[in-house]
Scaffold this active site. Structure first.
Site, PDB file in Angstrom:
ATOM      1  N   CYS A 144      -1.018   2.906   7.068  1.00 23.11           N
ATOM      2  CA  CYS A 144      -0.046   3.097   5.993  1.00 23.11           C
ATOM      3  C   CYS A 144      -0.150   4.490   5.387  1.00 23.11           C
ATOM      4  O   CYS A 144      -1.058   4.769   4.584  1.00 23.11           O
ATOM      5  CB  CYS A 144      -0.244   2.032   4.920  1.00 23.11           C
ATOM      6  SG  CYS A 144       0.870   2.209   3.525  1.00 23.11           S
ATOM      7  N   CYS A 147       0.234   4.634   1.582  1.00 21.80           N
ATOM      8  CA  CYS A 147      -0.966   4.211   0.845  1.00 21.80           C
ATOM      9  C   CYS A 147      -2.063   5.273   0.918  1.00 21.80           C
ATOM     10  O   CYS A 147      -2.744   5.539  -0.063  1.00 21.80           O
ATOM     11  CB  CYS A 147      -1.540   2.915   1.408  1.00 21.80           C
ATOM     12  SG  CYS A 147      -0.334   1.696   1.875  1.00 21.80           S
ATOM     13  N   ASP A 148      -2.269   5.848   2.085  1.00 22.17           N
ATOM     14  CA  ASP A 148      -3.476   6.642   2.316  1.00 22.17           C
ATOM     15  C   ASP A 148      -3.237   8.128   2.553  1.00 22.17           C
ATOM     16  O   ASP A 148      -4.198   8.901   2.614  1.00 22.17           O
ATOM     17  CB  ASP A 148      -4.245   6.070   3.530  1.00 22.17           C
ATOM     18  CG  ASP A 148      -4.674   4.628   3.292  1.00 22.17           C
ATOM     19  OD1 ASP A 148      -4.919   4.283   2.114  1.00 22.17           O
ATOM     20  OD2 ASP A 148      -4.745   3.853   4.250  1.00 22.17           O
TER      21      ASP A 148
END
Ligand code: NAP
Length: 324
Positions: A144, A147-148
């Site tokens: 992701c 997200c990261d």
């Protein structure tokens, strides 16, 4: 709990609400379900918590000024649901029967009857099936970018895949990373024209065609990848700090086949917000949403599904109790 489910069935007890799944969608539905007095029974699955259980730090969930670990976020949601009265059962649902009413939900503990069901079983990212990929998951390997990606400011990353997700992730990552290498197993991208064009024209993105990642290198964190050219068989090593695997998702819909409508991609089909093709069965999170796939959008979906389920149950109960 096993004997309780069997006993409930024998005694003809019908649950007002059964929730299947315990990621942010299922647990948010449970929290709202308690507040709506639906006394939710949640079948969490034996491996509860969904994709957040494989995530390290979450920095984009509102309400947490400091990063929170994915599993800790799930633990907090579980505690909140339990404090409000939700019954959380760590069992897998093995079968459902939505062709009868009340609906029937089967687990290893027996059969549970329910007036309404919320399906929040999520989806799993496809894996490369490398041991080193799993060992370094959350330590430089991710599924992701949203997200990261933030953790890779000024670093070199690789993205595996040639579809829409891979192109979106690669383009998104150029905001942070110094370079993005897309590794694709063919020499043609599957992605839609617009996303493909955007990635191909981005000067920070380069493409490694006809190639597969055969190993992720690193002990405590990703330090590189081994890549094999599938046409020549030649293997080479590439120094990278992060690897984003974007080769598609598998929605967890197996047990619902033949019971509710699936879309052509195998996700649950929804209409009018969160309704499935069966009135009284509602859907939340990644099991239908292949587009947004965020913890926060799944949580919002869980809330919406609950509000829809609440209306449905109210109508059912009112229909049984004749007005004077
Ligand atoms: P996808 O379309 O199934 O693409 C998966 C990609 O990964 C393909 O390029 C495939 O290669 C490759 N791949 C699959 N298994 C692999 C393996 N074991 N090793 C290496 N490569 C592998 O998945 P997706 O990109 O996640 O998209 C899923 C659905 O969501 C699609 O319908 C997509 O259109 C939609 N989506 C839409 C948007 C948007 O509209 N903004 C954004 C994201 C996703 P091959 O090409 O060789 O098969």
């Amino acid at each position: 709990m096993k004997r309780k489910a069997a006993l409930n069935k024998a005694m003809g007890k019908v649950e007002k609400l059964v929730i299947i799944g315990s990621g942010p969608a299922g647990l948010t539905a449970a929290i709202y379900g308690c507040r709506a007095d639906l006394e939710p029974l949640v079948f969490m699955g034996t491996k509860y918590g969904g994709q957040l259980m494989l995530t390290s730090e979450v920095e984009n969930f509102p309400g947490f000024p400091d990063p929170v670990l994915g599993p800790d976020l799930i633990t907090k949601m579980k505690s909140q649901a339990e404090r409000l009265g939700a019954r959380l059962v760590q069992e897998d649902v093995v079968k459902v029967n939505f062709k009868t009413y009340p609906f029937e939900v089967y687990t290893s503990g027996g059969v549970t009857q329910a007036l309404t069901v919320i399906i929040a079983t999520g989806a799993n990212p496809r894996r490369l099936d490398l041991q080193s990929e799993m060992r370094l998951m959350g330590k430089g390997v991710s599924n992701c970018a949203v997200c990261d990606g933030f953790f890779f400011r000024g670093k070199r990353v690789a993205v595996v895949g040639g579809g829409d997700t891979a192109m979106e992730e690669a383009t998104f990552l150029t905001k942070f990373a110094s370079s993005v290498q897309v590794i694709h197993r063919r020499d043609e991208l599957r992605a839609s024209a617009a996303l493909k064009k955007e990635a191909l024209e981005n000067p920070k993105i380069s493409f490694v065609w006809d190639s597969a990642v055969t190993e992720v290198i690193g002990e405590g964190k990703v330090e590189g990848i081994r890549v094999k050219n599938l046409k020549t068989g030649v293997e080479s090593q590439m120094p990278v700090d992060g690897l984003f695997v974007a080769i598609g998702y598998e929605p967890n819909t197996e047990i619902f086949k033949g019971q509710v409508e699936l879309d052509p991609k195998g996700y649950l089909a929804v209409r009018n917000g969160t309704e499935s093709s069966v009135p009284g069965v509602f859907v939340a999170g990644d099991v239908h949403d292949f587009r947004y796939r965020q913890a926060i959008t799944a949580a919002a979906d869980g809330c919406k599904a609950l509000l829809d389920a609440e209306k449905f149950v109210k109508q059912k109960l009112e229909a049984k109790i004749p007005s004077r």
